[in-house]
Design an enzyme around this catalytic site. Sequence first.
Site, PDB file in Angstrom:
ATOM      1  N   ARG A 107       0.845  -1.194   0.000  1.00 57.11           N
ATOM      2  CA  ARG A 107       0.000   0.000   0.000  1.00 57.11           C
ATOM      3  C   ARG A 107       0.883   1.249   0.000  1.00 57.11           C
ATOM      4  NH1 ARG A 107      -3.980  -1.989  -1.742  1.00 57.11           N
ATOM      5  NH2 ARG A 107      -5.956  -2.356  -0.673  1.00 57.11           N
ATOM      6  N   GLU A 123      -3.308   7.459  -5.212  1.00 56.93           N
ATOM      7  CA  GLU A 123      -3.571   6.905  -6.552  1.00 56.93           C
ATOM      8  C   GLU A 123      -4.841   7.481  -7.151  1.00 56.93           C
ATOM      9  OE1 GLU A 123      -3.581   2.634  -6.131  1.00 56.93           O
ATOM     10  OE2 GLU A 123      -1.577   2.642  -5.258  1.00 56.93           O
ATOM     11  N   HIS A 152      -0.450   0.197 -10.324  1.00 57.17           N
ATOM     12  CA  HIS A 152      -1.156  -0.732  -9.422  1.00 57.17           C
ATOM     13  C   HIS A 152      -1.720  -1.927 -10.206  1.00 57.17           C
ATOM     14  CE1 HIS A 152      -3.359  -0.909  -5.299  1.00 57.17           C
ATOM     15  NE2 HIS A 152      -3.045  -2.125  -5.736  1.00 57.17           N
TER      16      HIS A 152
HETATM   17  O1  A2R Z   1       2.546  -7.911  11.987  1.00 56.07           O
HETATM   18  P1  A2R Z   1       1.962  -9.268  11.804  1.00 56.07           P
HETATM   19  O2  A2R Z   1       2.647 -10.312  12.613  1.00 56.07           O
HETATM   20  O3  A2R Z   1       0.458  -9.267  11.940  1.00 56.07           O
HETATM   21  O4  A2R Z   1       2.273  -9.686  10.261  1.00 56.07           O
HETATM   22  C1  A2R Z   1       1.574  -9.090   9.192  1.00 56.07           C
HETATM   23  C2  A2R Z   1       2.323  -7.912   8.575  1.00 56.07           C
HETATM   24  N1  A2R Z   1       1.975  -6.637   9.242  1.00 56.07           N
HETATM   25  C3  A2R Z   1       2.871  -5.820   9.801  1.00 56.07           C
HETATM   26  N2  A2R Z   1       4.205  -5.888   9.903  1.00 56.07           N
HETATM   27  C4  A2R Z   1       4.834  -4.900  10.580  1.00 56.07           C
HETATM   28  N3  A2R Z   1       4.202  -3.823  11.122  1.00 56.07           N
HETATM   29  C5  A2R Z   1       2.858  -3.710  11.039  1.00 56.07           C
HETATM   30  N4  A2R Z   1       2.237  -2.660  11.581  1.00 56.07           N
HETATM   31  C6  A2R Z   1       2.137  -4.730  10.350  1.00 56.07           C
HETATM   32  N5  A2R Z   1       0.822  -4.934  10.086  1.00 56.07           N
HETATM   33  C7  A2R Z   1       0.744  -6.107   9.409  1.00 56.07           C
HETATM   34  O5  A2R Z   1       1.874  -7.863   7.210  1.00 56.07           O
HETATM   35  C8  A2R Z   1       1.548 -10.071   8.003  1.00 56.07           C
HETATM   36  O6  A2R Z   1       2.693 -10.867   7.977  1.00 56.07           O
HETATM   37  C9  A2R Z   1       1.544  -9.176   6.779  1.00 56.07           C
HETATM   38  C10 A2R Z   1       0.217  -9.153   6.064  1.00 56.07           C
HETATM   39  O7  A2R Z   1      -0.032 -10.441   5.588  1.00 56.07           O
HETATM   40  P2  A2R Z   1      -1.493 -10.966   5.225  1.00 56.07           P
HETATM   41  O8  A2R Z   1      -2.472 -10.483   6.234  1.00 56.07           O
HETATM   42  O9  A2R Z   1      -1.390 -12.438   4.968  1.00 56.07           O
HETATM   43  O10 A2R Z   1      -1.858 -10.192   3.905  1.00 56.07           O
HETATM   44  P3  A2R Z   1      -1.507 -10.553   2.400  1.00 56.07           P
HETATM   45  O11 A2R Z   1      -2.563 -11.392   1.811  1.00 56.07           O
HETATM   46  O12 A2R Z   1      -0.103 -11.034   2.306  1.00 56.07           O
HETATM   47  O13 A2R Z   1      -1.611  -9.084   1.755  1.00 56.07           O
HETATM   48  C11 A2R Z   1      -0.737  -8.028   2.182  1.00 56.07           C
HETATM   49  C12 A2R Z   1      -1.107  -6.681   1.592  1.00 56.07           C
HETATM   50  C13 A2R Z   1      -2.595  -6.334   1.618  1.00 56.07           C
HETATM   51  O14 A2R Z   1      -3.040  -5.891   2.871  1.00 56.07           O
HETATM   52  C14 A2R Z   1      -2.695  -5.244   0.580  1.00 56.07           C
HETATM   53  O15 A2R Z   1      -2.384  -4.003   1.148  1.00 56.07           O
HETATM   54  C15 A2R Z   1      -1.628  -5.634  -0.411  1.00 56.07           C
HETATM   55  O16 A2R Z   1      -0.783  -6.614   0.247  1.00 56.07           O
HETATM   56  O17 A2R Z   1      -2.219  -6.173  -1.529  1.00 56.07           O
END
Ligand code: A2R
Length: 325
Positions: free
Chosen positions: A233, A262, A280
């Site tokens: 993002r 965007e 994107h």
């Molecule tokens: O922090 P964790 O342990 O919840 O791991 C998540 C990490 N994450 C963060 N890392 C560091 N600081 C933060 N504030 C933070 N918030 C979240 O991002 C987790 O490993 C990762 C997100 O993975 P998923 O929920 O499996 O999402 P996915 O399907 O990989 O998609 C990622 C992003 C979407 O949210 C869209 O923005 C884009 O890719 O398409």
Amino acid sequence: MSKPEILVPNPLPALAMEGIGKAFVTHYLWEKKDREAFLEEVKSNIRGIACGHPTVLDAAFIDVFPGLEIIGSLGVGYDSIDAVHAASRGIIVTNTPDVLSDEVADTAIGLMIMTARELSAAERWLRDGKWANAPYPLTRGTLRKKKLGILGLGRIGKAIAARAAAMGMDIHYHNRNRLPDMPYGYCSSLEELATRCDVLMAVAPGGSSTHHIINAEIFRALGPDGIFINVGRGSVVDESALIAALQNKTIMSAGLDVFENEPHVPQALVDLDQVVLLPHVASASIDTRNAMAQLQVDNLVQWFSSGAPISPVAETPWPQSPAAS
Ligand code: A2R
């Protein structure tokens, strides 16, 4: 029994529109001349909203609809929806994870190679007819023997890591939580990750917890040979700090598929030759967008037919805990 009424604030892919159109009574908000008057007229009947990034569904908008049960969003990121507020009202939010992970990972790897090896600039060199006079200059950038740092080792991040490991890269990551059983190096802070790696790849979600976490300090830690890639993002990055870091050569280059505002892309980025810019498109193949659209439709259809969504987001889990319901 009459079909449930669904509001569609902005156009969706054809397959989603078709599926939603067949199963529900649909209201296409963007077609209405006086949207406020139209919402006033239908608000009590609306039981679902079908939307996609970057349609904003804040608390005030969600509260317009007293009978709203479900928000079916297209895409994995849902930072433009106030899911916490939806949860407080018992409204389910669904997204479309997994079906796009491999496509986004392919694009991320492509973008990383394009950026490190200056492939966009090299192609421009050929198209501009310069090759006849001189070969394209050797690139400073290479991925050989380099460390990849992934911010957000989730579904997509893991798919990227698997590809990059097969390319011989040494993988490290930063999440808030260390993952058990992962063969990659964990950094408990983003700054540590940026210091440790040569390529910093952002695949983290948007929202308040990640807003501008990649900033001037992180670019300083990445260093003058560092490459920054973003397929998550735009809001995760302080875009002004990125532009300054590229102009001042605090980092070497960047490959970006997402931006803060965007489809607006700052002219300062467009003017930088070492930067690769994509509109994107990480998940934007017909196959993958169809799979996402199908999952969006299936979530809505299943909710109204069986009362169980397929892929609710973390803030609105299903089944709900007794305390929440
Ligand atoms: O922090 P964790 O342990 O919840 O791991 C998540 C990490 N994450 C963060 N890392 C560091 N600081 C933060 N504030 C933070 N918030 C979240 O991002 C987790 O490993 C990762 C997100 O993975 P998923 O929920 O499996 O999402 P996915 O399907 O990989 O998609 C990622 C992003 C979407 O949210 C869209 O923005 C884009 O890719 O398409």
